[in-house]
Scaffold this motif. Structure first.
Motif, short mmCIF file in Angstrom:
data_model
loop_
_atom_site.label_atom_id
_atom_site.label_comp_id
_atom_site.label_asym_id
_atom_site.label_seq_id
_atom_site.Cartn_x
_atom_site.Cartn_y
_atom_site.Cartn_z
N PRO A 190 36.83 27.11 -0.63
CA PRO A 190 35.53 26.64 -0.13
C PRO A 190 35.40 26.71 1.38
CG PRO A 190 36.86 24.81 -0.98
CD PRO A 190 37.54 26.07 -1.40
N ALA A 191 36.52 26.77 2.10
CA ALA A 191 36.44 26.88 3.56
C ALA A 191 35.75 28.18 3.98
CB ALA A 191 37.85 26.81 4.16
N VAL A 192 35.80 29.19 3.14
CA VAL A 192 35.15 30.46 3.45
C VAL A 192 33.63 30.27 3.53
CG1 VAL A 192 34.75 32.81 2.59
CG2 VAL A 192 37.02 31.77 2.38
N LEU A 193 33.11 29.28 2.81
CA LEU A 193 31.67 29.02 2.80
C LEU A 193 31.30 27.86 3.72
CD1 LEU A 193 30.95 29.43 -1.02
CD2 LEU A 193 30.18 30.93 0.82
N ARG A 194 32.13 27.62 4.73
CA ARG A 194 31.84 26.54 5.67
C ARG A 194 30.46 26.76 6.29
NH1 ARG A 194 36.10 26.97 8.41
NH2 ARG A 194 37.31 25.32 7.37
N GLN A 234 25.17 37.20 0.74
CA GLN A 234 24.55 35.93 1.12
C GLN A 234 23.51 36.14 2.20
OE1 GLN A 234 27.28 32.95 2.65
NE2 GLN A 234 25.90 31.26 2.09
N ASP A 235 22.35 35.47 2.04
CA ASP A 235 21.28 35.55 3.02
C ASP A 235 21.61 34.72 4.26
OD1 ASP A 235 19.85 37.01 1.10
OD2 ASP A 235 18.90 35.19 0.29
N PRO A 236 21.00 35.03 5.41
CA PRO A 236 21.24 34.24 6.62
C PRO A 236 20.90 32.75 6.46
CG PRO A 236 20.18 36.32 7.18
CD PRO A 236 20.16 36.23 5.69
N ASP A 237 19.98 32.43 5.53
CA ASP A 237 19.61 31.03 5.35
C ASP A 237 20.54 30.28 4.39
OD1 ASP A 237 18.89 31.97 2.85
OD2 ASP A 237 16.78 31.38 2.98
N GLY A 238 21.62 30.94 3.96
CA GLY A 238 22.61 30.31 3.09
C GLY A 238 22.41 30.59 1.62
N GLN A 239 21.27 31.13 1.23
CA GLN A 239 20.97 31.38 -0.17
C GLN A 239 21.44 32.78 -0.59
OE1 GLN A 239 17.13 29.15 -1.55
NE2 GLN A 239 16.56 30.42 0.21
N TRP A 240 21.31 33.04 -1.88
CA TRP A 240 21.45 34.37 -2.43
C TRP A 240 20.15 34.73 -3.14
CZ3 TRP A 240 25.72 31.48 -1.61
CH2 TRP A 240 26.88 32.12 -1.16
N ALA A 241 19.71 35.96 -2.96
CA ALA A 241 18.47 36.46 -3.58
C ALA A 241 17.26 35.63 -3.21
CB ALA A 241 18.61 36.54 -5.10
N GLY A 242 17.37 34.85 -2.14
CA GLY A 242 16.23 34.14 -1.61
C GLY A 242 15.77 32.94 -2.39
N THR A 251 27.66 26.53 4.58
CA THR A 251 26.68 26.83 3.54
C THR A 251 25.99 25.58 3.02
OG1 THR A 251 27.78 28.87 2.84
CG2 THR A 251 26.41 27.77 1.20
N ALA A 252 26.72 24.49 2.87
CA ALA A 252 26.09 23.25 2.39
C ALA A 252 24.96 22.82 3.31
CB ALA A 252 27.14 22.15 2.27
N GLU A 253 25.19 22.91 4.62
CA GLU A 253 24.17 22.51 5.58
C GLU A 253 22.98 23.47 5.56
OE1 GLU A 253 27.99 20.72 6.46
OE2 GLU A 253 27.41 22.82 6.18
N LEU A 254 23.25 24.76 5.45
CA LEU A 254 22.17 25.73 5.37
C LEU A 254 21.30 25.51 4.13
CD1 LEU A 254 24.02 28.99 6.46
CD2 LEU A 254 22.13 27.88 7.68
N LEU A 255 21.93 25.24 3.01
CA LEU A 255 21.16 25.01 1.79
C LEU A 255 20.36 23.71 1.87
CD1 LEU A 255 23.66 26.18 -0.96
CD2 LEU A 255 21.75 27.43 0.03
N ALA A 256 20.93 22.70 2.50
CA ALA A 256 20.19 21.44 2.68
C ALA A 256 18.94 21.67 3.52
CB ALA A 256 21.09 20.39 3.33
N ALA A 257 19.03 22.58 4.48
CA ALA A 257 17.90 22.82 5.37
C ALA A 257 16.89 23.80 4.79
CB ALA A 257 18.41 23.35 6.71
N GLY A 299 28.44 21.22 -5.04
CA GLY A 299 28.33 20.31 -3.90
C GLY A 299 29.65 19.63 -3.58
N LEU A 300 30.39 19.24 -4.61
CA LEU A 300 31.69 18.62 -4.39
C LEU A 300 32.63 19.57 -3.65
CD1 LEU A 300 32.17 16.94 -7.88
CD2 LEU A 300 31.98 15.71 -5.70
N ARG A 301 32.60 20.84 -4.02
CA ARG A 301 33.48 21.81 -3.37
C ARG A 301 33.06 22.11 -1.95
NH1 ARG A 301 37.26 24.77 -5.74
NH2 ARG A 301 36.84 26.61 -4.46
N LEU A 302 31.77 22.08 -1.68
CA LEU A 302 31.27 22.46 -0.36
C LEU A 302 31.06 21.26 0.57
CD1 LEU A 302 28.71 25.27 -1.28
CD2 LEU A 302 31.13 25.47 -0.68
N GLY A 303 31.32 20.07 0.07
CA GLY A 303 31.21 18.88 0.92
C GLY A 303 29.81 18.35 1.09
N ALA A 304 28.90 18.67 0.16
CA ALA A 304 27.53 18.16 0.23
C ALA A 304 27.46 16.75 -0.35
CB ALA A 304 26.59 19.09 -0.53
#
Length: 322
Positions: free
Chosen positions: A101-105, A53-61, A107-113, A141-146
């Protein structure tokens, strides 16, 4: 009953697969398979994807395509295959493998940004114009709380007159697709399980289910002939592709969530799944969907597939218990 050697073969696998075998084939108590599922975050396939996973929350940019994808190059040519490394595909895998999904806590916010769709630079959690993309985004999104409310409404508004959906609607298609309808239904089922759904989403979901059931999961309504050669060509990862095993697995999950019995219109599709079983028990990888991957997670074409064997056993056990 599954033969002991076949069960042992299935259990000798990555935690992403093993916990499901423990639960659905070996019928171990929850404390056993839940402990194995927890290992998805720290071992094997799941841990490998998390490390990418990239620092900005994505994969492969990228949202749906890697950042370095050349839309005019050889990788974009017909038959070259969709790359499977970007954010949406990676989240799909982690969800299918049962990652907590708690492991990706966060991530939803990072992807939104930080993440936008390649189509018109649309914001990630707002969805796109493709119903398959929107379905996966809804489920993730349902799993990550988005906040994916807009996508839920989109499915209600974009159902076609024949009852289903088509990813090519934006290009003018007015007829539903087996692939698109199945993928749309998966997202709507996840929404219903998570929230109870709404009257409008439940109507849309039943309509899409009828689209597939009226066609016995694989036949053209007009001629009664199989829609294509892929209907009994099973593959894992399944990605976007509809076949009778993938479709039957959806209806199994739907039946279990609603406490209903299998629909008899699936009978012929079920027998196609049963017929594909090899004499010694497993199912083979029939094809693969070409494209760039982070790493392989199942057998090559022509070899016994542990993932497909798990899926098929679950479907047949559910059907035969009716």
């Amino acid at each position: 009953m599954v033969a002991a050697p076949l069960t042992s073969w299935l259990l000798d696998s990555d935690p992403a697969l093993r916990w499901q075998v423990e639960r659905d084939v070996a019928h171990e108590p929850p404390e056993v398979w839940e402990a194995t599922r927890a290992r998805v975050a720290t071992e094997g396939f799941g841990a490998r994807l998390l490390a990418l996973q990239d620092p900005d929350g994505q994969w492969a940019g990228g949202a749906f395509f890697p950042a370095d994808f050349d839309f005019h190059g050889p990788e974009a040519a017909d038959g070259a295959g969709q790359p499977w490394t970007a954010t949406t595909w990676t989240l799909n895998s982690l969800r299918e493998w049962g990652l907590d999904p708690a492991v990706l806590r966060g991530t939803a916010e990072l992807l939104a940004a930080n993440s936008h769709w390649e189509y018109d630079d649309l914001p990630y959690w707002g969805g796109e114009v493709d119903c398959c993309i929107n379905s996966w985004t809804l489920s993730n999104g349902l799993r990550l709380g988005a906040d994916v409310t807009g996508i839920v409404d989109w499915f209600v508004e974009h159902r076609l007159a024949d009852g289903g959906w088509n990813c090519e609607r934006v290009d003018g298609s007015t007829r539903s697709s087996f692939h698109s309808t199945l993928n749309a239904l998966k997202g709507l089922l996840d929404h219903e399980v998570a929230t109870g759904g709404t009257e409008a989403t439940r109507v849309a979901q039943r309509s899409g289910e009828e689209y597939l059931l009226q066609r016995n999961l694989f036949r053209r309504l007009s001629t009664g002939r199989p829609v294509a050669s892929w209907v009994d060509q099973f593959c894992y990862p399944m990605r976007w592709a509809c076949d009778v095993l993938n479709a039957a697995e959806y209806f199994r999950q739907r039946s279990l969530s609603h406490g209903t019995t299998p629909d008899p219109r699936m009978a012929e599709a079920i027998e196609m799944i049963r017929a594909a079983r090899q004499p010694d028990g497993p199912w083979l990888q029939s094809r693969s969907l070409p494209g760039r991957v982070w790493f392989e997670v199942d057998a090559p074409v022509g070899e016994p597939s542990k993932w497909l064997t798990l899926y098929a056993i679950r479907v047949l056990d559910w059907w035969d218990a009716r």
